[in-house]
Write a protein that holds these residues in place. Structure first.
Motif, short mmCIF file in Angstrom:
data_model
loop_
_atom_site.label_atom_id
_atom_site.label_comp_id
_atom_site.label_asym_id
_atom_site.label_seq_id
_atom_site.Cartn_x
_atom_site.Cartn_y
_atom_site.Cartn_z
N GLN A 63 40.44 40.05 41.84
CA GLN A 63 41.61 39.18 41.90
C GLN A 63 41.22 37.72 41.66
O GLN A 63 41.87 37.00 40.89
N ASN B 199 40.29 37.14 38.00
CA ASN B 199 41.46 37.02 37.13
C ASN B 199 42.15 35.67 37.31
O ASN B 199 42.64 35.08 36.33
N GLN B 200 42.18 35.19 38.53
CA GLN B 200 42.81 33.88 38.77
C GLN B 200 42.03 32.76 38.09
O GLN B 200 42.62 31.82 37.53
N GLN C 7 40.18 33.20 35.49
CA GLN C 7 40.09 33.53 34.07
C GLN C 7 38.64 33.43 33.55
O GLN C 7 38.38 32.86 32.49
N SER D 175 39.57 33.68 49.22
CA SER D 175 40.39 34.88 49.29
C SER D 175 39.89 35.85 50.34
O SER D 175 40.65 36.67 50.86
#
Length: 676
Positions: free
Chosen positions: A347, A350-351, A353, A391
């Motif tokens: 996650q 992906n955030q 990139q 996170s």
């Protein structure tokens, strides 16, 4: 009458027919117009006979017993008929079991229902059961997949086989051991026939394994070029040496191998993975076909394989960075051992990139390539690790920026080692030419890094350069001569690379290569056998060509011209010696990526009859003694406890036969029965 009712029925009264052991009523309104054949296999064994009006019985063709089939509109089905055949209650089939296509059914073996209906077709003929063939396939299975020989006595295996084929007689450990040795002997016979047709010389690699009993096992692999100029590699022997550290261990193993395969006088070079004492080298030198120990400065005995050198250098890198490697390994463990942690990591990636396509994996610390791959992947994903705590608050293991910088430095050192070693894991048999390029590039790069201002980099580079320098000193002459045998490079690449490495001293080292190749060429010129007829024989062996019966063909092959061949050799020896100089003076071929060096020499063997033979042998020299699956191993190879408990002859049979089965066999399918 019975024969007619066996095939079709044309009754118009309601009839019940079998459908997967269920009864379905067919009335005249639902009965199909076309005649329907009975499909169950039981009708190959039964006929239907009309006993009385509305009463029919099934009669066994073998034992003539009759069974109920239909009374009025009720049909009894075929299950009881199947049981009569499949369970072996038919006395006629018991007397003649080979004609029974139904596997005997035993409810104790599992299952609560009798066998389902089977359909026969011309494309699947009946194959009779063959006990010997089954034993042969079990032996092949054990060899190919490294299964223990005792598996044939394991209760689970016995139960499986009995359910699969109850007629198979269980085999003992001794029986399957004999079957495996028989498979080995059959494959060995095939390989020996293949080797007998090889006209060139052989190169051997020696890989010493250890065991828990401190016994040594020498894995001897042969490298040679066939009559079609294709390079081959075959494991020839696995020889147990009780004193692996003695000066005579390797020479004893090599002598046994040469005798076993009738290769005396054909051994060109030896490559081994353990440094030998001077006494050990002196024991090995007499086994070479070139008796002059000074030829090529004695470098036909390659005392250190390239895989060992690369592995030793990699261990230096991993040792220098062990603290940061442990930090990164712990971070990777945190992510990969928990599905929730892995999801959070993805996650965050992906955030942010992050474009990296590499995936994280925990390294296997017995293989240094996995540690390099772990470091390389983690370095590309360092931003994700740095932000993971946002996170996942439980993550407290993030390396510092200095740690990541050090990890990237380690990758700079490891990448050229990894790229070079990866070439050894392919099945393309890379030649010494390839590793001349790799070795001198690594040597030159480490020379530049040793002058770096960062003391960590310079000290590590000096340590690694010392090891690659020793390898270069011991093997550079053979590697360079292999390069000269490549018409794309010849002496030009040697001159270029030596200038980069030696600077002002380059001319001295270049002269050593030039003298060495001329010295070796003179060894081949002095060979007593005629040259051209050998190539003629090779061509006939490869193509199975028929002899030309014309007068011209006979004139060229015989009719007193054998003496002419000797005359040519005696009167043109000086011209033969200039064959090498003629080759070196010709212009280089264009440099293309996919170039078959041996193929080029095959096409030019008539132009260079002596030099092509030398090229064939030089290009067969292996640079690594390690098997492709052991190239990245950090520790010495060790024979497992189970195989160490077997007889040395059985160990050799299992390991060698596996290698040979991998390449296939042209041996006949005749079975060799052996039992211990």
């Amino acid at each position: 009458m019975a024969e007619n009712t066996e095939i079709v029925e044309m009754e118009t009264t309601p009839v019940a027919v079998e459908n997967n052991n269920e009864l379905a009523l067919i009335t005249p309104e639902t009965q199909p117009n076309k005649r329907r054949k009975k499909k169950s296999m039981v009708w190959e064994y039964f006929t239907i006979e009309n006993v009385s009006a509305g009463c029919r019985r099934a009669c066994c063709k073998r034992c003539k017993q009759s069974f109920a089939y239909s009374t009025g509109s009720k049909v009894a089905g075929t299950s009881h008929l199947k049981r009569h055949i499949a369970k072996g209650t038919c006395p006629a089939l018991l007397r003649d079991p080979d004609n029974n296509q139904w596997t005997p059914y035993n409810s104790k073996m599992g299952g609560s229902e009798p066998p389902k209906r089977r359909y026969r077709s011309p494309s699947s003929p009946y194959i009779p059961f063959d006990q010997d063939r089954c034993r042969h396939e079990i032996a092949r299975m054990i060899i190919m997949h490294d299964y223990p020989l005792h598996m044939v006595e394991h209760p689970g295996f016995i139960a499986f086989v009995q359910n699969l084929q109850p007629r198979f007689d269980k085999v003992s450990f001794n029986t399957v051991q004999g079957d495996c040795v028989a498979t080995y002997l059959r494959e060995k016979q095939s390989l020996m026939k293949f080797i007998e047709g090889i006209s060139g010389r052989f190169c051997l690699t020696l890989d010493m394994w250890t065991s828990n009993q401190t016994l040594g096992y020498v894995f001897i692999t042969g490298h040679f070029t066939d009559s079609d100029w294709k390079l081959h590699r075959r494991l020839l022997n696995v020889i147990m040496e009780p004193y692996p550290d003695s000066d005579s261990a390797l020479s004893h193993a090599v002598a046994a191998c040469l005798s076993d395969w009738s290769l005396e006088g054909k051994l060109f070079s030896l490559t081994f993975n353990r440094p030998q004492s001077e006494a050990g080298l002196e024991n090995l030198r007499p086994l070479l076909c070139i008796k002059n120990p000074l030829t090529l400065n004695g470098q036909l005995l390659i005392g250190n394989c390239i895989a060992c050198t690369l592995g030793s250098m990699a261990k230096d890198v991993l040792g220098a960075g062990q603290e940061i490697i442990k930090k990164i390994r712990d971070s990777v463990k945190y992510v990969k051992t928990s599905e929730s942690h892995d999801d959070k990591f993805v996650q965050v990636k992906n955030q942010l990139q992050v474009p990296s396509e590499k995936s994280l994996s925990i390294d296997n610390q017995t293989q240094w390539n996995t540690t390099y791959q772990m470091l390389a992947a983690a370095s590309e994903l360092k931003e994700v690790f740095n932000c993971l705590d946002t996170s996942d608050p439980d993550y407290k293991l993030a390396p510092s920026m200095e740690d990541w910088k050090l990890a990237e430095t380690l990758c700079i050192f490891l990448k050229p080692l990894f790229d070079a070693a990866s070439l050894l894991t392919t099945n393309n048999n890379p030649t010494a030419i390839t590793f001349f390029h790799e070795a001198w590039k690594i040597h030159a790069d480490l020379g530049r890094l040793s002058t770096n201002e960062d003391p960590f980099i310079s000290n590590l580079a000096k340590s690694m350069q010392e090891k690659v320098g020793k390898y270069w000193k011991d093997c550079s002459l053979v590697l360079a001569i292999a390069v000269v045998m490549d018409p794309r490079f010849k002496m030009k690449l040697v001159e270029f690379s030596f200038t980069k490495i030696y600077g002002e001293d380059a001319p001295t080292h270049i002269k050593i290569v030039d003298d060495g190749i001329h010295e070796l060429f003179l060894e081949y010129v002095a060979l007593p056998l005629p040259l051209t007829p050998t190539y003629a024989d090779e061509g006939n062996a490869g193509n199975n060509a028929k002899t030309d019966e014309s007068h011209q063909g006979n004139l060229l092959s015989d009719h007193g011209l054998t003496d002419f061949d000797v005359y040519i050799m005696e009167t043109t020896s000086q011209q033969m010696k200039s064959e090498l100089d003629q080759y070196l003076e010709e212009s280089l071929l264009p440099r293309v990526q996919e170039f078959d060096v041996l193929g080029w020499w095959k096409l030019n063997k008539m132009k260079y009859p002596t030099l092509s033979k030398m090229a064939r042998d030089i290009l067969s020299i292996p640079v690594s003694a390690a098997a492709p699956d052991s190239v990245f191993d950090i520790s010495d190879k060790r024979l497992d406890e189970y195989r160490s408990s077997l007889r040395p002859e059985t160990v050799e049979a299992l390991i060698c036969a596996k290698d040979w089965l991998h390449y296939g066999s042209e041996a006949s399918n005749a079975l060799v029965k052996m039992e211990f």
